[in-house]
Design an enzyme around this catalytic site. Sequence first.
Site, mmCIF file in Angstrom:
data_model
loop_
_atom_site.group_PDB
_atom_site.id
_atom_site.type_symbol
_atom_site.label_atom_id
_atom_site.label_comp_id
_atom_site.label_asym_id
_atom_site.label_seq_id
_atom_site.Cartn_x
_atom_site.Cartn_y
_atom_site.Cartn_z
ATOM 1 N N SER A 393 16.273 -36.618 -20.670
ATOM 2 C CA SER A 393 17.375 -36.853 -19.736
ATOM 3 C C SER A 393 17.942 -35.615 -19.051
ATOM 4 O O SER A 393 18.802 -35.744 -18.174
ATOM 5 C CB SER A 393 18.518 -37.565 -20.475
ATOM 6 N N VAL A 394 17.482 -34.426 -19.423
ATOM 7 C CA VAL A 394 17.993 -33.242 -18.732
ATOM 8 C C VAL A 394 17.590 -33.231 -17.257
ATOM 9 O O VAL A 394 18.168 -32.492 -16.450
ATOM 10 C CB VAL A 394 17.529 -31.937 -19.414
#
Length: 699
Positions: A393-394
């Site tokens: 999710s970064v």
Amino acid sequence: MMRRSKTKSKKSPLRFRLNLLLFIAFLLLAILVAQLGYLQIVYGDKFEAEIESTDKTVVSGNVPRGMIYDSQGRTLVGNQAENAITYTKSISVSSGEMLVTAQKLTNYLTVPDSKLQKQDVADYYLANSDHYKAILKKLPRAQRYTATGDNLPESKLYHNASKYVIDQMKLDLTAKQKQVAIIYSKMASAFQLSTVYLKDDQVTQTEIAEIGEHLSELPGVGVGTNWTRSYPNGNTISSILGNVTTEKQGLPADTLKEMLATGYSRNDRVGNSYLEKQYESILRGTKSQKQVTVNNNNQVLKEVTEYAGTKGSNLNLTIDSNYQTKVEQALQSNFMAAKRAGATGYSDGAYAVAINPKTGAILAMAGLQNNPKTGKITDDALGVINRTFVMGSVVKPATVLGALMSGVITPNNTTLPDDAIYLPGTPIKKSWYPAGTFSTMTAQRALEISSNTYMMHLALLEGHATYRPKSYIKMDNDIFSKMRGNFEQFGLGYKTGIDLPGEVNGFLGSTTNEYDQVKYGSALDLSFGNYDAYTMIQVAQYVSTVANGGYRMEPYLVNSIQKTTESGKKGDVIYQHQPVVLNQVAFTSAQLNVVKTGMYNAVNGTDSYGTAHALKGLDPKVAGKTGTAQSFYYDQDNPNNPNPPETTSHSFIGYAPADNPKIAIAVMFPNFTKSSASTYTMNLAKQMFTDYFKIEGKD
């Protein structure tokens, strides 16, 4: 009367012939004497000059390499002077003469025991002329003469003789003979008028004194100094600094021709990895030059130093070794804590990088490689540039900014459904929280709580998809190029240009299946970071681009280069790095504010679903984004395992101060087996921010 007349007529022709021969001989002798006199008178000076003529040869000598310093002037790589015993090979020296010198030298010098090759032993044995002649007599005629009966060339004879010694004789050298053979092999390896080190490590004062007293008996042998690379700061970033070859290793085989063409010698010590290799031309310095005069008998008459050479220039890095050490220790301690908790059974390591987001200067690089089968841990800071990971999710800030720039949402209207995605024949695609928890979601909140479903709905909008639950979706066929085009602006998937050799691109997953159909489901995975793989340095460059307002900076490790003075200290700066902007991402300040607000709230917000609250309360304030990616352990010994163990990779990106960033970081703990492993990621990020501002100060 008739009889006398007949006798007289017979003797006269014989006497005439003898007189004629004597006259011719006298005439030839006179001509020879005259010619010799003529040569002596006319050309005598010329011949005498030729006899006394000399030849001049330029001999090069090595100089110490440049030093490498950290950003505060601390020595990371230096040169340590060592006493050395040298040998300079003259032009006319024979193998037998070198053998005699080696034998004498063993009375005063003990060299480290090293493994002699079979050829070394044969060369030592054949250096004795009696041995060589005896072996030649034993060779078959075909190995001594050509088919026409002529002698074979000397080089071929020697080759056959040494092959005979290697194949037919089992030489068992005594300890004394082995010492002689080792020294002789080093002498023989030298080129004419070149100098080699017979011993350059742990030479005793007794050895120096005794050899010094007997130098007249040891032609070519000398007492000098050598240098070796030293590391006063220990193993800090040792893998990034690189290594230098030994004199025996010499030039690397893969660049041998190119380096010889630029003035290197085969036995030169050169950088063969990373910074030592990248900046070889800077660190090597300029060789000294000595003019050697020799006569017709190849005897050295005079040596004159024409150029003393210059020491290599010094590198000043962007890394503060104190902070680097703190990062390494924090990475090590957190990984070991995870290991004790049983979370690293399939993990292949842990990685962290810190960067100045405004300039691209690397502040710290650290990595550990873990062997899941043996449990052995090794330093792998270079994994930051040459290993790829599915980051999770970064990447969502880039997904949101891409959607804003393409116009599918606007800064004033980012609300979308947060419904899970149901596709035929595949598990439900949803966020980490239960499906149906939220009906709608804004981009800011999606970043704060890390919503996968929000990112997938953005991808559906960008691909002009028609979606109905439990039905196949159809999107634009260029959906991958659209999304990856957005990511590429931040550097995701592509080399950053960092000044280290060995950097790799990212790994981009396939866009079509075996039927050449676009993999729309994988495009949804790409939107929340669960498909393509990137390097840590790419992710650090990406978060810096967000932090600094849209400028993708080229990362770098060398801040400046300085000359070395004659006294060995740093001299004038000859190069100062200037920050390089690779491109500017075309988002507006309003669009960027949407993402920065979401990242700030992920750390400092009040939503109970916020994912980075472990960093709340840090001073100065941090903005960040967590990431988790689903993965499977790949066993190289069992690549076709139908049921590979499931693992998760945990990542984090962030910057601080949130309102005026001075540091941006990226952290990755790949292939953990427990969901609680994100704790270690956050602990490491917290320590990296805390230590940085403690060392550098908050201002």
